[in-house]
Every structure is written in C-alpha cells, then in structure tokens.
Design a protein around this motif. Structure first.
Motif, short mmCIF file in Angstrom:
data_model
loop_
_atom_site.label_atom_id
_atom_site.label_comp_id
_atom_site.label_asym_id
_atom_site.label_seq_id
_atom_site.Cartn_x
_atom_site.Cartn_y
_atom_site.Cartn_z
N PHE A 114 -4.19 14.66 12.64
CA PHE A 114 -4.12 13.28 12.15
C PHE A 114 -4.10 13.24 10.63
N CYS A 115 -4.64 14.26 9.99
CA CYS A 115 -4.54 14.36 8.53
C CYS A 115 -3.07 14.42 8.12
N LYS A 116 -2.28 15.22 8.83
CA LYS A 116 -0.85 15.31 8.54
C LYS A 116 -0.14 14.00 8.82
N VAL A 117 -0.50 13.36 9.95
CA VAL A 117 0.15 12.11 10.33
C VAL A 117 -0.15 11.01 9.31
N ALA A 118 -1.43 10.86 8.94
CA ALA A 118 -1.82 9.81 8.01
C ALA A 118 -1.21 10.05 6.63
N GLY A 119 -1.23 11.31 6.17
CA GLY A 119 -0.65 11.61 4.87
C GLY A 119 0.85 11.36 4.83
N ALA A 120 1.54 11.80 5.88
CA ALA A 120 2.99 11.60 5.94
C ALA A 120 3.34 10.12 6.06
N LEU A 121 2.55 9.38 6.84
CA LEU A 121 2.79 7.95 6.99
C LEU A 121 2.64 7.23 5.66
N PHE A 122 1.65 7.61 4.91
CA PHE A 122 1.45 7.03 3.59
C PHE A 122 2.65 7.33 2.69
N THR A 123 3.06 8.59 2.64
CA THR A 123 4.17 9.00 1.76
C THR A 123 5.47 8.31 2.15
N ILE A 124 5.76 8.26 3.44
CA ILE A 124 7.00 7.64 3.91
C ILE A 124 7.09 6.19 3.45
N ASN A 125 6.01 5.46 3.64
CA ASN A 125 6.05 4.03 3.35
C ASN A 125 5.94 3.74 1.86
N PHE A 126 5.33 4.65 1.10
CA PHE A 126 5.35 4.49 -0.35
C PHE A 126 6.78 4.61 -0.87
N TYR A 127 7.46 5.69 -0.51
CA TYR A 127 8.83 5.88 -0.97
C TYR A 127 9.74 4.77 -0.46
N CYS A 128 9.54 4.37 0.78
CA CYS A 128 10.37 3.32 1.37
C CYS A 128 10.25 2.02 0.57
N GLY A 129 9.04 1.68 0.16
CA GLY A 129 8.84 0.46 -0.59
C GLY A 129 9.58 0.45 -1.91
N ILE A 130 9.47 1.52 -2.69
CA ILE A 130 10.13 1.56 -3.99
C ILE A 130 11.65 1.66 -3.83
N PHE A 131 12.14 2.38 -2.82
CA PHE A 131 13.58 2.48 -2.61
C PHE A 131 14.17 1.13 -2.20
N LEU A 132 13.44 0.36 -1.40
CA LEU A 132 13.92 -0.96 -0.98
C LEU A 132 14.00 -1.91 -2.17
#
Length: 370
Positions: A114-132
């Motif tokens: 879950f450490c990997k899942v939570a960290g990746a989820l955070f990173t994905i949505n951070f990048y997604c926000g700035i790219f949008l």
C-alpha cells in the motif's frame, strides 16, 4: 513520495551519502536534536493541515463534480478539463490521511504494497493536475491569441484523447514509486516504520536515482509547465489589453488566470525549498549544522503543506470568481431542497448571459467554471 511528500525529509537521514562524509555518527553531528525537534513539529503540524485540506478539498471538489453532473454531460472543452482536474485533486487528497498517520507516533502501519499504491497515486494525480492546467492554458492561448481552435465540441474524442494522454504520462512518471517505495523501519525515528524511497546507494551503481528523481520533478513537474502557463497567460493578457474582446472573454480569463496564480502561490515556495535542499545535499552549499538541518526540515514541512492545500482551493476559486458556477451550484442546492437566498441580479445571470463567439473550441462562455 520523495519529491512531493513530507516523507522526503526522512531520506535526509536514511539514504544520503553526504551526511556520512561529514561525520561518523549521528551524535557527533548533533543531528539527534534535529530529528527529535522535527518529529515533534511534524506530529502536530501535518495532521492538522492535512485534515483541513481533506475536508475542504473533498467538499469543494464534490460540489464541483456535482454541478458538472447536473449538466448532463453538456460540457464545454474547459469543463471537460476541469472535470478531470477535480477527479485528480480528489484522488490526491484521499492519500493525505495516510501520510498524516505516518507523521504521528504510529508511523506507517499499512505495509509496503500500500506504500507503493499510495505514493504512486499521489504522484499520478499531482502530475495530472499540473498537466491539465497546461492543457487549458494552451487551448486558451491558441483560441484567443491566434484564433486557432485546438479543440471543438464537435470533436470530443480529441479532448478525451488529450486527457487520456495526460493520465498515461502521469502514470509513466510514477514508475519510480512502484519500484523504490518501501515501508522501512527507521531506528533514528524511535523505530517507526516509514514509507520512503529506498534508492540504491551510489556505491551500488552508476546512477544517482535520488538526484535523477529530483531533476525530473524540477523540470517536468514544475519548470516546464510553469513556463507554458506564464507564456500563455502573458500573451493572453497582452492581447486582451490591446483591444476590446467583450465581458465574457475577460471574465473567463479571470477565472482561469486565478487558478494559475494560486498554483504558483501554493507550489513555488515548496519548489524553491526543495531546490535549495537538493543543492545543499549534493553540493554542500550550506553548512551541516543542527540549526540548518532543523530549519530546512521545518521549511520543507510548511511549504509542502501549503502546496497540498492547492488541491482544496480550485473549487473555492470557482465559487468566488466564477459567476456561472455559483449560479448552477445554488440551482443544484435548491433542487436538493436547500433554501438559498439570491439577489435579483444574481438570479438573472444565467438568463442574461448568452454564448459568445469567442471560442468554438472551448465554448468557454458555456463553461460551468465561468
């Protein structure tokens, strides 16, 4: 989470070769006092700020998505991007309780998977926000400055393809989290288990993965998108200043420009602090003293918390700046049985405004955010 979460601070004490070159043990460096003081500060500060961001952000983004849902998918191009932005912000906010728990005495209690899942989820949505945000700015720039329509409501697949590309690119940028994030016991933090990147040491390979991760974030996650936002909106403001283009257009730009300004206010302090910490840890630009270590740790915590509040502020901006968003939000609340009082001027907003010929690409005058 090394580059985006407060857990980055832990890496300074668990996986840096620099500290080993400065002293032979923790006590001789005077880092024990730093670690204890930093832990006390994090334990109080982080859970409070993250809880506030979670409550305000989920409520605001929930209302935003609810308003968009009321339109029965009759969305403009801008609304489509804002829909994805709201989803990305909400998913990022969902991860905050886990990082807040890690900041307490309990530490990370969710295990490595879950450490990997939570960290990746955070990173994905951070990048997604700035790219949008960058996509929105590029669409506005082309339609206003060059009268060129990148998107059209008659071609919704192009808009959806752009959003899908943003999500896929963000997923690709999260690969280091899937590979390196682990739940590790840290004896320097009272044997707490923490979710951190476990990068290979320089002696074990030719690649400094930690530095590479930092450089990737600084360039792709902040500098490049920031350059796009600054260029696009500077050009837009210059064009609007040169001639009359109608109230609709100026009002639409005001909303989106507010989103960009708030983005920089929230994220710039963290990025400057992170850049200073990166230069310090790799080039010894600052003396390794107890005071400097403690000050840097606190600065990272405070600026990162400010950055994460950004996900809670977008819906607030729509409510205070976007006239149509307020109008449709109140209509939604009334349909749910809430008694909402409005002025005659505000009630007439929806009927008095007509779609302008500003931009077929975004049909921005019909955007729920304007």
């Amino acid at each position: 989470m090394d580059d985006f979460n407060w857990t980055n601070l832990l890496m300074n004490f668990t996986n840096d070769d620099d500290d080993a070159d400065v002293c032979e043990n923790l006590t001789s460096c005077g880092l024990a006092c730093n670690l204890e003081e930093s832990m006390s500060f994090e334990t109080v500060y982080i859970p409070v700020i993250y809880s506030l961001a979670l409550l305000v952000g989920l409520l605001g983004n929930g209302l935003l998505l609810g308003v968009l849902g009321q339109r029965n998918h009759n969305w403009s191009v801008t609304d489509t991007f804002i829909l994805h932005l709201g989803v990305a912000d909400s998913l990022l906010l969902v991860t905050l309780p886990f990082w807040a728990t890690q900041a307490t005495a309990a530490g990370w209690v969710f295990g490595t998977p879950f450490c990997k899942v939570a960290g990746a989820l955070f990173t994905i949505n951070f990048y997604c926000g700035i790219f949008l945000l960058a996509c929105i700015s590029m669409d506005r720039y082309l339609s206003i400055v060059h009268a060129t329509h990148m998107y059209s409501r008659r071609k919704p697949r192009l808009v959806q393809a752009s959003c899908l590309s943003v999500w896929l690119l963000s997923l690709l940028l999260s690969v280091p989290d899937w590979v390196f994030l682990k739940a590790l016991e840290n004896d320097r933090r009272d044997n707490r288990v923490v979710c951190v990147h476990d990068y290979p040491l320089l002696s074990q390979g030719n690649v400094d993965w930690r530095l590479a991760s930092r450089l990737l974030y600084h360039t792709v996650g902040f500098l490049l998108p920031s350059a796009i936002l600054i260029f696009c909106y500077s050009s837009i403001l210059l064009r609007l200043h040169q001639g009359p283009h109608g109230f609709q257009k100026q009002r639409a730009v005001r909303v989106i420009l507010a989103l960009v300004v708030v983005f920089f206010v929230c994220w710039t302090p963290y990025n400057v602090t992170l850049l200073v910490e990166t230069l310090h840890s790799h080039n010894d630009t600052m003396a390794h003293t107890c005071l400097n270590k403690t000050s840097m740790d606190k600065a990272m915590v405070v600026t990162s918390c400010l950055a994460y509040l950004h996900c809670s502020l977008n819906p607030v901006l729509y409510a205070f700046v976007g006239v149509k968003f307020r109008h449709q939000l109140l209509n939604m609340l009334r349909s749910l049985g809430c008694k909402v009082a409005t002025t005659a001027r505000f009630q007439s907003t929806g009927s008095s405004r007509r779609s302008s010929t500003w931009s077929e690409s975004g049909n921005t005058s019909n955007s729920v955010a304007i």
